[in-house]
Design a protein around this motif. Structure first.
Motif, mmCIF file in Angstrom:
data_model
loop_
_atom_site.group_PDB
_atom_site.id
_atom_site.type_symbol
_atom_site.label_atom_id
_atom_site.label_comp_id
_atom_site.label_asym_id
_atom_site.label_seq_id
_atom_site.Cartn_x
_atom_site.Cartn_y
_atom_site.Cartn_z
ATOM 1 N N ASP A 198 0.827 -1.208 0.000
ATOM 2 C CA ASP A 198 0.000 0.000 0.000
ATOM 3 C C ASP A 198 0.862 1.259 0.000
ATOM 4 O O ASP A 198 0.585 2.229 -0.717
ATOM 5 C CB ASP A 198 -0.930 0.008 1.221
ATOM 6 C CG ASP A 198 -1.986 -1.079 1.140
ATOM 7 O OD1 ASP A 198 -2.389 -1.414 0.019
ATOM 8 O OD2 ASP A 198 -2.386 -1.595 2.196
ATOM 9 N N ALA A 202 1.218 4.100 -2.974
ATOM 10 C CA ALA A 202 0.981 5.527 -2.744
ATOM 11 C C ALA A 202 2.165 6.362 -3.206
ATOM 12 O O ALA A 202 1.993 7.391 -3.878
ATOM 13 C CB ALA A 202 0.690 5.775 -1.260
ATOM 14 N N SER A 205 2.328 6.349 -6.982
ATOM 15 C CA SER A 205 1.317 7.240 -7.549
ATOM 16 C C SER A 205 1.737 8.700 -7.431
ATOM 17 O O SER A 205 1.516 9.496 -8.353
ATOM 18 C CB SER A 205 -0.019 7.014 -6.841
ATOM 19 O OG SER A 205 -1.005 7.904 -7.313
ATOM 20 N N LYS A 339 -1.326 14.205 -0.148
ATOM 21 C CA LYS A 339 -2.382 13.234 -0.457
ATOM 22 C C LYS A 339 -1.855 11.809 -0.342
ATOM 23 O O LYS A 339 -2.536 10.922 0.199
ATOM 24 C CB LYS A 339 -2.908 13.509 -1.862
ATOM 25 C CG LYS A 339 -3.907 12.499 -2.401
ATOM 26 C CD LYS A 339 -4.421 12.968 -3.748
ATOM 27 C CE LYS A 339 -5.234 11.897 -4.447
ATOM 28 N NZ LYS A 339 -4.394 10.778 -4.920
ATOM 29 N N ALA A 340 -0.637 11.567 -0.829
ATOM 30 C CA ALA A 340 -0.062 10.225 -0.747
ATOM 31 C C ALA A 340 0.193 9.814 0.700
ATOM 32 O O ALA A 340 -0.073 8.671 1.089
ATOM 33 C CB ALA A 340 1.233 10.157 -1.555
ATOM 34 N N ASP A 344 -3.580 8.042 0.570
ATOM 35 C CA ASP A 344 -3.358 6.904 -0.327
ATOM 36 C C ASP A 344 -2.643 5.738 0.344
ATOM 37 O O ASP A 344 -2.743 4.603 -0.136
ATOM 38 C CB ASP A 344 -2.565 7.351 -1.552
ATOM 39 C CG ASP A 344 -3.339 8.333 -2.418
ATOM 40 O OD1 ASP A 344 -4.561 8.437 -2.222
ATOM 41 O OD2 ASP A 344 -2.728 8.994 -3.274
ATOM 42 N N ARG A 350 -8.736 5.961 1.293
ATOM 43 C CA ARG A 350 -8.643 6.295 -0.121
ATOM 44 C C ARG A 350 -9.964 6.793 -0.691
ATOM 45 O O ARG A 350 -9.994 7.294 -1.819
ATOM 46 C CB ARG A 350 -8.175 5.066 -0.914
ATOM 47 C CG ARG A 350 -6.714 4.732 -0.666
ATOM 48 C CD ARG A 350 -6.286 3.513 -1.450
ATOM 49 N NE ARG A 350 -4.939 3.098 -1.038
ATOM 50 C CZ ARG A 350 -4.427 1.912 -1.316
ATOM 51 N NH1 ARG A 350 -5.137 1.028 -2.002
ATOM 52 N NH2 ARG A 350 -3.224 1.599 -0.906
ATOM 53 N N ASP A 353 -10.202 10.320 -2.242
ATOM 54 C CA ASP A 353 -9.915 10.629 -3.644
ATOM 55 C C ASP A 353 -11.185 10.961 -4.419
ATOM 56 O O ASP A 353 -11.156 11.737 -5.376
ATOM 57 C CB ASP A 353 -9.211 9.454 -4.314
ATOM 58 C CG ASP A 353 -7.772 9.311 -3.858
ATOM 59 O OD1 ASP A 353 -7.268 10.264 -3.227
ATOM 60 O OD2 ASP A 353 -7.148 8.269 -4.119
ATOM 61 N N ASP A 369 -8.897 3.079 -5.669
ATOM 62 C CA ASP A 369 -7.549 2.544 -5.820
ATOM 63 C C ASP A 369 -6.634 3.452 -6.614
ATOM 64 O O ASP A 369 -5.508 3.105 -6.933
ATOM 65 C CB ASP A 369 -7.603 1.157 -6.482
ATOM 66 C CG ASP A 369 -8.193 1.222 -7.885
ATOM 67 O OD1 ASP A 369 -8.674 2.297 -8.272
ATOM 68 O OD2 ASP A 369 -8.161 0.185 -8.578
ATOM 69 N N GLY A 370 -7.116 4.664 -6.960
ATOM 70 C CA GLY A 370 -6.301 5.606 -7.692
ATOM 71 C C GLY A 370 -6.524 5.564 -9.171
ATOM 72 O O GLY A 370 -6.072 6.433 -9.906
#
Length: 376
Positions: A198, A202, A205, A339-340, A344, A350, A353, A369-370
């Motif tokens: 996880d 993040a 991303s 944000k990460a 995330d 999450r 988002d 999940d992005g």
């Protein structure tokens, strides 16, 4: 026959109580708010250090693909590090040198416009007097407009440029260490992906979104800079290269970067040739910049970073207040980093988002999940 007495509650495994102690949700909100205030206050107090650190981090992320490309072609890791370091040093030093030379030329030429500036103030004073405005109020309102003071500010800025080089040396040194660590970041992320997928997702991303944002902003910044520079050159506005460079840099400032890049050339056009040329500058800037920065670019930026327009503007306000000018330039990457780290990394958060993400080409919000709902 009497009923048996009730059994005493058995202790939980490990000797704990059977009933779990829970923190009230309201208290959690208060604790989070208090921790946020402390963290933001600390960041603002150390803005002189955090700003250059974040700048070095963004530049390292931008040139990281050079190292990856060299490694994929079988080149030694140190060669990829050297290539990335040379590229990022050339970009940083080139921008600083260009701004320093242009600012010095501007400060040298501004005193030549002092007479024209005085004539404009007289015209404004006569115009205000026609509306029966008290002369004392007019004098008080116009007393702060002095071209000599502006020249003094620019001279102080140039004298203080040596102090700014201390931060530049810090950024250059930090870049050396970060790019050096970038040689092994791929192996580290592979290990992290096996241990904490996880967190690895993040951070991946964040770096991917930051790199896409920097690429999009750089491409559109170059387009805007070329259009503005050519237009100003055709209009014979002084220092078109300086204002083109300013347009390129302010393109990284979301929402209001266009206005910041417009004001100096418009004022100089007014001092140099009058109201007509100033209007032409404003019109051409609006045609080029509004179409590119307000219509085309947000579509690509929003798709790259997954932030709504409101969050983008609030991030600009917040990071400018915390870190100053660097915060304005790095508002989007810093928001992606926050944000990460805050949302995330934890699958249970999450869902945020969905609230802070922008719209997508398919019309759907970002998935938890992005990924993008509605994208095929």
């Amino acid at each position: 026959m009497t009923a048996p007495p009730p059994e005493a509650p058995q202790p939980a495994a490990g000797g704990g109580r059977s009933a779990q102690w829970a923190i009230p949700r309201g208290l959690i909100v208060l604790l989070v708010a208090a921790a946020t205030v402390v963290a933001v206050t600390g960041a603002k107090a150390f803005a002189g250090v955090l700003g250059p650190v974040f700048l070095a981090l963004m530049l390292t992320i931008a040139v990281q693909p050079i190292q990856q490309w060299m490694q994929r072609r079988g080149r030694p890791a140190w060669l990829g590090m050297l290539a990335a370091l040379v590229v990022v040093y050339l970009i940083l030093l080139g921008l600083v040198a260009a701004m320093a030379v242009s600012a010095a030329q501007l400060a040298t030429s501004l005193p030549d416009y002092s007479d024209r500036f005085g004539d404009l103030l007289d015209q404004v004073q006569n115009l205000l007097a026609r509306f029966d405005i008290d002369q004392e109020r007019i004098d008080h309102a116009l007393s702060g407009f002095d071209l000599g003071k502006l020249v003094e500010v620019l001279e102080d800025l140039l004298r203080g440029l040596a102090g700014a080089f201390s931060n530049l040396v810090f950024v250059v040194t930090l870049l050396l260490f970060m790019v050096f660590d970038g040689m092994s970041i791929g192996r580290r992320m592979d290990v992290l992906r096996g241990m904490r997928p996880d967190i690895a997702q993040a951070l991946g991303s964040f770096t991917a979104g930051t790199r896409k944002y920097l690429i999009v902003s750089t491409v559109f910044g170059l387009i805007v800079a070329v259009l503005d520079g050519v237009a100003l050159g055709l209009l014979a506005v002084p220092f078109p290269l300086l204002w083109a460079l300013l347009s390129f840099i302010t393109n990284y400032i979301p929402n209001i970067g266009f206005v910041i890049g417009l004001v100096p050339p418009a004022l100089l056009a007014l001092l140099d040739s009058g109201v007509t040329k100033m209007i032409w500058v404003i019109v051409l800037y609006c045609v080029f910049n509004v179409v590119v920065q307000s219509v085309i670019q947000p579509k690509y930026v929003g798709d790259a970073v997954g932030l709504s327009v409101t969050i983008t503007f609030l991030s600009l306000v917040f990071w400018s207040w915390v870190l100053g000018a660097l915060g304005a330039l790095l508002a989007i990457p810093l928001t992606l980093l926050a944000k990460a780290l805050l949302f995330d990394m934890d699958p249970s958060t999450r869902w945020m988002d969905v609230l802070i993400g922008g719209s997508t080409p398919g019309g759907g919000p970002p998935a938890p999940d992005g990924s993008r709902a509605g994208r095929r």
